[in-house]
Scaffold this active site. Structure first.
Site, PDB file in Angstrom:
ATOM      1  CE  LYS A 182      -3.031  -2.714   0.002  1.00  0.00           C
ATOM      2  NZ  LYS A 182      -3.932  -2.111  -1.036  1.00  0.00           N
ATOM      3  CB  SER A 192      -0.588  -0.018   0.862  1.00  0.00           C
ATOM      4  OG  SER A 192      -1.615   1.205   1.614  1.00  0.00           O
ATOM      5  CD  GLU A 196      -7.328   2.485   0.271  1.00  0.00           C
ATOM      6  OE1 GLU A 196      -6.207   2.197   0.777  1.00  0.00           O
ATOM      7  OE2 GLU A 196      -7.823   2.726  -1.831  1.00  0.00           O
ATOM      8  CG  HIS A 246      -4.885  -1.046   3.539  1.00  0.00           C
ATOM      9  ND1 HIS A 246      -5.213  -0.533   2.600  1.00  0.00           N
ATOM     10  CD2 HIS A 246      -4.228  -0.292   4.576  1.00  0.00           C
ATOM     11  CE1 HIS A 246      -4.262   1.010   2.278  1.00  0.00           C
ATOM     12  NE2 HIS A 246      -3.989   1.101   3.546  1.00  0.00           N
ATOM     13  CG  ASN A 247      -7.012  -2.015  -0.091  1.00  0.00           C
ATOM     14  OD1 ASN A 247      -6.389  -1.712   0.342  1.00  0.00           O
ATOM     15  ND2 ASN A 247      -7.202  -1.307  -1.871  1.00  0.00           N
TER      16      ASN A 247
HETATM   17  C1  6PG Z   1      -3.103   1.210  -1.758  1.00  0.00           C
HETATM   18  C2  6PG Z   1      -4.338   1.862  -2.672  1.00  0.00           C
HETATM   19  C3  6PG Z   1      -4.312   1.706  -3.775  1.00  0.00           C
HETATM   20  C4  6PG Z   1      -5.271   1.631  -4.862  1.00  0.00           C
HETATM   21  C5  6PG Z   1      -6.414   0.799  -4.850  1.00  0.00           C
HETATM   22  C6  6PG Z   1      -7.883   1.728  -4.322  1.00  0.00           C
HETATM   23  O1  6PG Z   1      -3.160   0.941  -0.346  1.00  0.00           O
HETATM   24  O2  6PG Z   1      -2.559   1.368  -2.019  1.00  0.00           O
HETATM   25  O3  6PG Z   1      -5.617   1.189  -1.878  1.00  0.00           O
HETATM   26  O4  6PG Z   1      -4.311   0.021  -3.121  1.00  0.00           O
HETATM   27  O5  6PG Z   1      -5.785   3.001  -4.720  1.00  0.00           O
HETATM   28  O6  6PG Z   1      -6.925  -0.362  -6.128  1.00  0.00           O
HETATM   29  O7  6PG Z   1      -8.234   1.038  -5.546  1.00  0.00           O
HETATM   30  P1  6PG Z   1      -9.689   1.601  -5.878  1.00  0.00           P
HETATM   31  O8  6PG Z   1     -10.824   2.995  -5.189  1.00  0.00           O
HETATM   32  O9  6PG Z   1      -9.817   1.419  -7.533  1.00  0.00           O
HETATM   33  O10 6PG Z   1     -11.300   0.239  -5.804  1.00  0.00           O
END
Ligand code: 6PG
Length: 470
Positions: A183, A128, A190, A186-187
């Site tokens: 991960k 990430s 995010e 994490h997303n």
């Molecule tokens: C990271 C991000 C990276 C990417 C994601 C988001 O941790 O560096 O999460 O992996 O920006 O894929 O993708 P989307 O918003 O397109 O789902």
């Protein structure tokens, strides 16, 4: 015999992430070579990094010191399978393959099973930090065959970000697909974090009539306090950015439809699969899907009515409430993410190091935030914490901020401003702290139409009732 020095690591996939990781490796004293199917990418890689860019996988593998370490930075999905198939005849037992893409954890599980008898050590590593992170130091979450760790640890820890106290933002996560799972979570966080920041912005804009530049100042100010994080910082920068052609804030000129690559959706699906309550993560995904039907929304805006009220309260006091609401909602989203990790830990038997995970998210990654130091502390105090919300420090933080979240959600609702992630965070908090929920009635309903039985508070056993006389 070739006098060429063998490379420490070979990268397959020379997009920006692969190229930047190569530069990072090179800066840290490792010899790298890279391969991509596309010749222009190989050429640009060789030019930008000064590293070897052989023309085939065969040459790439032949140029690596044993045991060979290969880092795949190709788009998640079939491209990974294609590369693995191409590498397979070139590899020997003890060779290491690291998939550094945003791979769905179930694909990593499948690939590990397929390679189980080969002696190849497979690692699924969440990476990430975006392009900048890859170059300067990402957070790296490797999991899989633990025999690979002693060999790759010095490499991955050298190129990862470092926290203020000097810790590398890379540590061994656990067996199986745990690295990619972490991960994915994490997303999910995010997505929730980004959506909640967007809602804070939206409330300031729609309710308080604030302009981008002014809001940029507010976010910059917030970034100096307990909300300090990468995402708040970039939001301040974005809101301050002027379009050079029109002189308007660029953010005002961007179409309000969000795209997604799927990791937030996977996190939500995983939560549903494991029966984990993660509504704020899911609502952040739904917020993107509803944004995507822009034309439909334009029609609905003509047809559907909402309140006409105008905000009449104290503006500065309300901005401070939004700040506190954001903090409370953020804690709820993190709590949900860690609940998902805990459920996966039980399901797959990974023995996940929750404190370590929070610790390595403190720098390099997209969700890096001051709050993560407190989360790390909470899991250090109680590694098997039932929920972040019940940690004494976080319970206090919520006690101090839940009223602000209520006020912001209520005011937004009264004014017809959509704040799905804020609302869902509040409902999560209130559900989780409720000794009693209305599921007693729900059980009765299930028993009424489906004879699904129910349990009683006053005696043990399963019961069924014939609810009507007829
Ligand atoms: C990271 C991000 C990276 C990417 C994601 C988001 O941790 O560096 O999460 O992996 O920006 O894929 O993708 P989307 O918003 O397109 O789902």
């Amino acid at each position: 015999m070739s006098l060429l020095k063998l490379s420490d690591i070979g990268i397959v996939g020379l997009g920006v992430m692969g190229e930047n990781l190569a530069l990072n490796l090179h800066r840290n004293g490792f010899t790298v070579s890279g391969y991509d199917l596309e010749q222009p990418k190989r050429d640009s890689f060789a030019q930008r990094t000064g590293a070897a860019a052989p023309r085939s996988l065969q040459e790439l593998v032949a140029g690596l010191g044993a045991p060979r370490v290969l880092l795949l930075m190709v788009p998640a999905g079939t491209a990974v399978d294609d590369v693995l198939a191409g590498l397979r005849p070139l590899q020997a037992a003890g060779d290491i393959v690291i998939d550094g893409g945003n791979t769905r954890f179930t694909d990593t599980q499948r690939r590990m099973a397929e390679l189980a008898d080969t002696g190849i050590l497979y690692v699924g590593a969440g990476v990430s930090g975006g392009e900048e992170g890859a170059l300067r130091g990402p957070a790296i979450m490797p999991g899989g065959d633990a025999r690979a760790w002693p060999r790759i640890k010095p490499i991955l820890q050298a190129i990862s970000a470092r926290t203020e106290d000097g810790q590398p933002c890379c540590d061994w996560i656990g067996p199986g697909a745990s690295g990619h799972y972490v991960k994915m979570v994490h997303n999910g966080i995010e997505y929730a974090d980004m959506q909640m920041i967007c809602e804070a912005y939206f409330v300031m804009q729609e309710l308080l009539g604030m302009q981008a530049r002014e809001m940029g100042g507010v976010f910059a100010e917030w970034n100096r306090g307990e909300l300090s994080s990468y995402l708040i910082g970039i939001t301040a920068d974005i809101l301050a950015h002027q379009d050079p052609e029109t002189g308007k804030p660029l953010v005002d000129l961007i179409v309000d439809t969000a795209e997604q690559k799927g990791t937030g959706k996977w996190a939500s699906q995983a939560a549903l699969d494991l029966g984990v309550t993660a509504p704020t993560i899911a609502d952040a995904v739904f917020a993107r899907t509803v944004s995507a039907v822009r034309a439909e929304r334009a029609v609905a805006a003509e047809v559907l009515s909402g309140p006409q009220a105008r905000f009449a309260g104290d503006r500065d006091a309300f901005v401070e409430k939004i700040r506190r609401a954001l903090l409370a909602a953020k804690v709820c989203a993190y709590a949900q993410g860690f609940q998902l990790l805990a459920a996966a830990d039980r399901e797959y038997g990974w023995d996940l190091p929750f404190g370590t995970i929070a610790g390595l998210w403190r720098a390099g990654c997209i969700i890096r935030a001051r709050l993560l130091e407190d989360i790390r502390g909470a899991y250090a105090r109680a590694p098997q914490l039932a929920n972040l919300l019940v940690d004494a420090q976080f319970a206090r933080m919520m006690a101090d901020s839940h009223q602000a979240l209520r006020d912001v959600v209520a005011t937004a609702a009264q004014h017809g401003v959509a704040v799905p992630a804020f609302m869902s965070a509040l409902s999560y908090y209130d559900s989780y702290r409720s000794r009693r929920l209305p599921a007693n009635l729900l059980q009765a309903q299930r028993d009424y139409f489906g004879a699904h039985t129910y349990q009683r508070l006053d005696r043990a056993g399963k019961f069924h009732t014939k609810w009507t006389a007829g």
